[in-house]
Enzyme design. Sequence first.
Site, mmCIF file in Angstrom:
data_model
loop_
_atom_site.group_PDB
_atom_site.id
_atom_site.type_symbol
_atom_site.label_atom_id
_atom_site.label_comp_id
_atom_site.label_asym_id
_atom_site.label_seq_id
_atom_site.Cartn_x
_atom_site.Cartn_y
_atom_site.Cartn_z
ATOM 1 N N GLY A 47 -1.207 -10.835 -0.703
ATOM 2 C CA GLY A 47 -1.571 -10.288 0.594
ATOM 3 C C GLY A 47 -2.642 -9.232 0.407
ATOM 4 N N GLN A 52 -7.728 -1.981 2.240
ATOM 5 C CA GLN A 52 -7.886 -2.024 0.788
ATOM 6 C C GLN A 52 -9.315 -2.336 0.351
ATOM 7 O OE1 GLN A 52 -4.195 -4.640 0.341
ATOM 8 N NE2 GLN A 52 -4.233 -3.548 -1.600
ATOM 9 N N CYS A 100 0.961 -4.117 -6.105
ATOM 10 C CA CYS A 100 -0.089 -3.924 -5.113
ATOM 11 C C CYS A 100 -1.438 -3.962 -5.828
ATOM 12 C CB CYS A 100 0.100 -2.569 -4.435
ATOM 13 S SG CYS A 100 -1.152 -2.215 -3.193
ATOM 14 N N LEU A 101 -2.390 -4.650 -5.236
ATOM 15 C CA LEU A 101 -3.715 -4.736 -5.848
ATOM 16 C C LEU A 101 -4.394 -3.368 -5.896
ATOM 17 C CD1 LEU A 101 -4.934 -8.093 -4.264
ATOM 18 C CD2 LEU A 101 -3.926 -7.737 -6.523
ATOM 19 N N HIS A 142 4.799 -4.758 3.592
ATOM 20 C CA HIS A 142 3.926 -4.095 2.619
ATOM 21 C C HIS A 142 2.504 -3.963 3.197
ATOM 22 C CE1 HIS A 142 2.484 -3.447 -1.663
ATOM 23 N NE2 HIS A 142 1.358 -3.734 -1.027
ATOM 24 N N GLU A 143 1.996 -5.045 3.785
ATOM 25 C CA GLU A 143 0.630 -4.998 4.341
ATOM 26 C C GLU A 143 0.591 -4.127 5.598
ATOM 27 O OE1 GLU A 143 -1.459 -5.972 2.322
ATOM 28 O OE2 GLU A 143 -0.148 -7.227 1.118
ATOM 29 N N HIS A 146 0.114 -0.645 4.609
ATOM 30 C CA HIS A 146 -1.281 -0.309 4.276
ATOM 31 C C HIS A 146 -2.039 0.131 5.531
ATOM 32 C CE1 HIS A 146 -1.933 -1.192 0.081
ATOM 33 N NE2 HIS A 146 -1.378 -2.388 0.165
HETATM 34 NI NI NI Z 1 -0.678 -3.590 -1.444
#
Ligand code: NI
Length: 174
Positions: A47, A52, A100-101, A142-143, A146
């Site tokens: 995701g 991000q 997480c990226l 999670h998204e 963000h």
């Molecule tokens: Ni993330």
Amino acid sequence: MAVRSILRIGDPRLRQVAEPVDAYDTPDLHELIEDMFDTMAAADGAGLAATQIGVIKQVMIFGVESTPRYPDIEPVPTTVLINPEFSVLSDEIAGFWEGCLSVPGMRGYVERPASIRYSGYDQFGNHTECDVAGFHAIVFQHEYDHLQGILYPDRIVAHDKFGFTEELAAAGEI
Ligand code: NI
């Protein structure tokens, strides 16, 4: 069509609250979403939130058939969600070793509501609503976080359940 660089934790832009999108089906929005999919694919992510890549708009994408990052999770359909909302459907809580990226190479154990109902719009302005559980519910939340400027380390309750993926795997935690 471009792979954009992913902001990492510590960058203050990740802490901004995303603004709603006010126009659908525009060239800018389509380009943003294409770039997000290219970026997510290049990073093997499940995701990605627009935040991000430094676009502080309420846009998220997710979806996974299989990924080496999470070998044991069930598939999640490819989804674009703009201006999302959600509600919790039960008291049940589920825990997962999230990554997480924007926090590369690390995992942390996070507990979240196990089943939710989310809604939002796709890039054409079509409304969608969905009841989900399992990894699908985790990745959405999670998204969504963000877009509020929240990163999963903020939600780790036990600080010994956070670390580098390789060390956690060597210790048999994940
Ligand atoms: Ni993330």
